[in-house]
Design an enzyme around this catalytic site. Structure first.
Site, PDB file in Angstrom:
ATOM      1  N   ARG A 180       0.860  -1.189   0.000  1.00 38.93           N
ATOM      2  CA  ARG A 180       0.000   0.000   0.000  1.00 38.93           C
ATOM      3  C   ARG A 180       0.898   1.241   0.000  1.00 38.93           C
ATOM      4  NH1 ARG A 180      -3.593  -2.464  -1.869  1.00 38.93           N
ATOM      5  NH2 ARG A 180      -5.665  -2.857  -1.001  1.00 38.93           N
ATOM      6  N   HIS A 194      -1.364  -0.108 -10.073  1.00 39.06           N
ATOM      7  CA  HIS A 194      -2.101  -1.023  -9.185  1.00 39.06           C
ATOM      8  C   HIS A 194      -2.596  -2.258  -9.960  1.00 39.06           C
ATOM      9  CE1 HIS A 194      -4.411  -1.191  -5.137  1.00 39.06           C
ATOM     10  NE2 HIS A 194      -4.160  -2.410  -5.576  1.00 39.06           N
TER      11      HIS A 194
HETATM   12  N1  LIG Z   1      -0.997  -4.228  -5.417  1.00 41.08           N
HETATM   13  C1  LIG Z   1      -1.963  -5.129  -5.482  1.00 41.08           C
HETATM   14  O1  LIG Z   1      -2.501  -5.396  -6.561  1.00 41.08           O
HETATM   15  C2  LIG Z   1      -2.389  -5.836  -4.224  1.00 41.08           C
HETATM   16  C3  LIG Z   1      -3.217  -6.975  -4.322  1.00 41.08           C
HETATM   17  C4  LIG Z   1      -3.553  -7.635  -3.152  1.00 41.08           C
HETATM   18  C5  LIG Z   1      -3.102  -7.190  -1.921  1.00 41.08           C
HETATM   19  N2  LIG Z   1      -2.318  -6.081  -1.870  1.00 41.08           N
HETATM   20  C6  LIG Z   1      -1.802  -5.606  -0.561  1.00 41.08           C
HETATM   21  O2  LIG Z   1      -1.038  -6.646   0.031  1.00 41.08           O
HETATM   22  C7  LIG Z   1      -1.312  -6.649   1.440  1.00 41.08           C
HETATM   23  C8  LIG Z   1      -0.918  -7.981   2.035  1.00 41.08           C
HETATM   24  O3  LIG Z   1      -1.837  -8.982   1.619  1.00 41.08           O
HETATM   25  P1  LIG Z   1      -1.862 -10.416   2.318  1.00 41.08           P
HETATM   26  O4  LIG Z   1      -2.976 -11.164   1.731  1.00 41.08           O
HETATM   27  O5  LIG Z   1      -0.512 -11.024   2.295  1.00 41.08           O
HETATM   28  O6  LIG Z   1      -2.199  -9.959   3.820  1.00 41.08           O
HETATM   29  P2  LIG Z   1      -2.066 -10.818   5.161  1.00 41.08           P
HETATM   30  O7  LIG Z   1      -2.118 -12.270   4.871  1.00 41.08           O
HETATM   31  O8  LIG Z   1      -2.999 -10.215   6.135  1.00 41.08           O
HETATM   32  O9  LIG Z   1      -0.547 -10.516   5.622  1.00 41.08           O
HETATM   33  C9  LIG Z   1      -0.159  -9.303   6.167  1.00 41.08           C
HETATM   34  C10 LIG Z   1       1.224  -9.479   6.758  1.00 41.08           C
HETATM   35  O10 LIG Z   1       1.666  -8.220   7.285  1.00 41.08           O
HETATM   36  C11 LIG Z   1       2.123  -8.430   8.618  1.00 41.08           C
HETATM   37  N3  LIG Z   1       1.919  -7.206   9.393  1.00 41.08           N
HETATM   38  C12 LIG Z   1       0.793  -6.466   9.531  1.00 41.08           C
HETATM   39  N4  LIG Z   1       1.010  -5.406  10.299  1.00 41.08           N
HETATM   40  C13 LIG Z   1       2.310  -5.471  10.673  1.00 41.08           C
HETATM   41  C14 LIG Z   1       3.143  -4.652  11.485  1.00 41.08           C
HETATM   42  N5  LIG Z   1       2.675  -3.533  12.081  1.00 41.08           N
HETATM   43  N6  LIG Z   1       4.423  -5.021  11.660  1.00 41.08           N
HETATM   44  C15 LIG Z   1       4.895  -6.144  11.072  1.00 41.08           C
HETATM   45  N7  LIG Z   1       4.179  -6.946  10.283  1.00 41.08           N
HETATM   46  C16 LIG Z   1       2.890  -6.606  10.086  1.00 41.08           C
HETATM   47  C17 LIG Z   1       1.303  -9.576   9.143  1.00 41.08           C
HETATM   48  O11 LIG Z   1       1.931 -10.169  10.243  1.00 41.08           O
HETATM   49  P3  LIG Z   1       1.268 -11.470  10.964  1.00 41.08           P
HETATM   50  O12 LIG Z   1       1.289 -12.563   9.929  1.00 41.08           O
HETATM   51  O13 LIG Z   1       2.185 -11.775  12.060  1.00 41.08           O
HETATM   52  O14 LIG Z   1      -0.109 -11.067  11.340  1.00 41.08           O
HETATM   53  C18 LIG Z   1       1.261 -10.471   7.910  1.00 41.08           C
HETATM   54  O15 LIG Z   1       2.430 -11.242   7.831  1.00 41.08           O
HETATM   55  C19 LIG Z   1      -2.799  -6.312   1.499  1.00 41.08           C
HETATM   56  O16 LIG Z   1      -3.159  -5.813   2.765  1.00 41.08           O
HETATM   57  C20 LIG Z   1      -2.924  -5.254   0.419  1.00 41.08           C
HETATM   58  O17 LIG Z   1      -2.673  -3.997   0.992  1.00 41.08           O
HETATM   59  C21 LIG Z   1      -1.942  -5.395  -2.985  1.00 41.08           C
END
Ligand SMILES: NC(=O)c1ccc[n+]([C@@H]2O[C@H](COP(=O)([O-])OP(=O)(O)OC[C@H]3O[C@@H](n4cnc5c(N)ncnc54)[C@H](OP(=O)(O)O)[C@@H]3O)[C@@H](O)[C@H]2O)c1
Length: 310
Positions: free
Chosen positions: A225, A273
């Site tokens: 993000r 994006h």
């Molecule tokens: N550009 C695009 O097209 C696109 C598409 C899809 C998603 N995204 C982005 O990618 C992000 C991640 O997706 P995901 O499915 O992988 O999410 P997810 O499974 O919820 O994983 C988020 C990760 O971030 C870690 N995290 C959150 N807050 C943190 C903090 N303050 N300090 C350290 N680590 C932290 C979490 O730790 P824990 O595992 O320990 O909870 C987890 O490992 C989404 O939220 C979205 O913003 C972008």
């Protein structure tokens, strides 16, 4: 009686109608699917994207869950009218495309592809790239997407270190935590990938101080993000040459405004994006599975923790 499922992003209905109908039938769910404004008090589930006009969830008194089509839920998680359980999207096709985007852009920088793709002087300059094993990668965020990308890069030989809130057990990929862990991960990383959600805890995480912890010339890939990186600090670090290049897919304002300095910066690549979109076919299967689980009294998949914001 069929379950009433309201598909809230009406503009996406034509993309999803057939896939959702087939997925529900495949899961054995008798369902009435509608993109039209229903009687809110009769709706059992809402399939939702933030592009929908629906913002007030309070009339949906019998709705058992709101099922997001997006992985990132920052635009809905703080909605005070949303008291129903909220699930985010974890879609295998989305993961596959994110892995391709991250690996592709990491290899672009690792291999120095730009020098060969744009070489107007036809210069024969046989500089070989280092071995992947000599190019440490930091994966900030080790969730569904970060872990898949970390595994793919590690399979190519890159030493990947993850960083997340909680402990992870991913063979071959150490994972650190907290401010000290972040400082350690950044201190050696030649490629940094951010796959964190936008929350108060991640906003401006990569500020001037944290960017200065990276080795000179490091590359940044941000498909997470936009607000995770402080814009002005990134521009300053690129101008000074401390950061070699940033490839950015996400921004504070999208579409990225025409006058934004990121567009013209020679060390920034903007992708609009497109790193990983939700795929109607596979996402519909995830939605149907969650409704099946809910109706069977099983825990919902990918439930959002409101307190953590993701
Ligand atoms: N550009 C695009 O097209 C696109 C598409 C899809 C998603 N995204 C982005 O990618 C992000 C991640 O997706 P995901 O499915 O992988 O999410 P997810 O499974 O919820 O994983 C988020 C990760 O971030 C870690 N995290 C959150 N807050 C943190 C903090 N303050 N300090 C350290 N680590 C932290 C979490 O730790 P824990 O595992 O320990 O909870 C987890 O490992 C989404 O939220 C979205 O913003 C972008």
């Amino acid at each position: 009686m069929p379950l009433n499922v309201h598909f809230a992003p009406a503009t996406l209905w034509s993309d999803y109608e057939q896939a959702l109908t087939e997925a529900m039938a495949g899961a054995g769910i008798d369902v009435h699917l509608t993109p039209d404004a229903p009687d809110p008090a009769a709706v059992d589930y809402i399939v939702y994207a933030p592009s929908a006009t629906l913002q007030d969830f309070s009339p949906f008194v019998r709705t058992k869950a709101v099922l997001s089509l997006w992985a990132g839920v920052e635009r809905i998680v703080g909605n005070a009218t949303l008291t129903q359980p909220l699930c985010r999207m974890v879609d295998p096709a989305m993961t596959e495309t994110m892995v391709a985007w991250v690996v592709g852009h990491a290899l672009r920088h690792h291999l120095g592809m730009d020098r060969h793709i744009v070489n107007p002087g036809h210069v024969w300059d046989p500089v070989c790239p280092p071995l992947p094993r000599d190019r440490p990668v930091a994966m900030l965020g080790m969730g569904a997407l970060g872990t898949a990308c970390a595994r793919a890069l590690a399979a190519l030989g890159f030493p990947v270190t993850g960083w997340s809130t909680g402990a992870k057990d991913v063979p071959g990929i150490p994972c650190l935590h907290g401010a000290d862990g972040l400082a350690r991960v950044l201190s050696t990383a030649q490629i940094v990938v951010t796959l964190l959600p936008k929350t108060p805890g991640t906003e401006n995480l990569l500020d001037a101080r944290r960017l200065s912890m990276l080795p000179r010339g490091a590359f940044i890939l941000n498909p997470g993000r936009g607000p995770i990186i402080e814009d002005a600090a990134l521009l300053a670090a690129l101008d000074s040459g401390h950061i070699g290049h940033a490839t950015l897919d996400v921004f504070r304002t999208e579409p990225l405004p025409a006058e934004h300095p990121f567009w013209a910066h020679p060390r920034i690549t903007v992708t609009p994006h497109i790193a990983a979109d939700t795929s109607p076919h596979t996402a519909s299967a995830v939605i149907a599975e969650n409704i099946r689980r809910s109706e069977a009294g099983l825990p919902l998949l990918h439930l959002v923790d409101r307190a953590r914001g993701y």
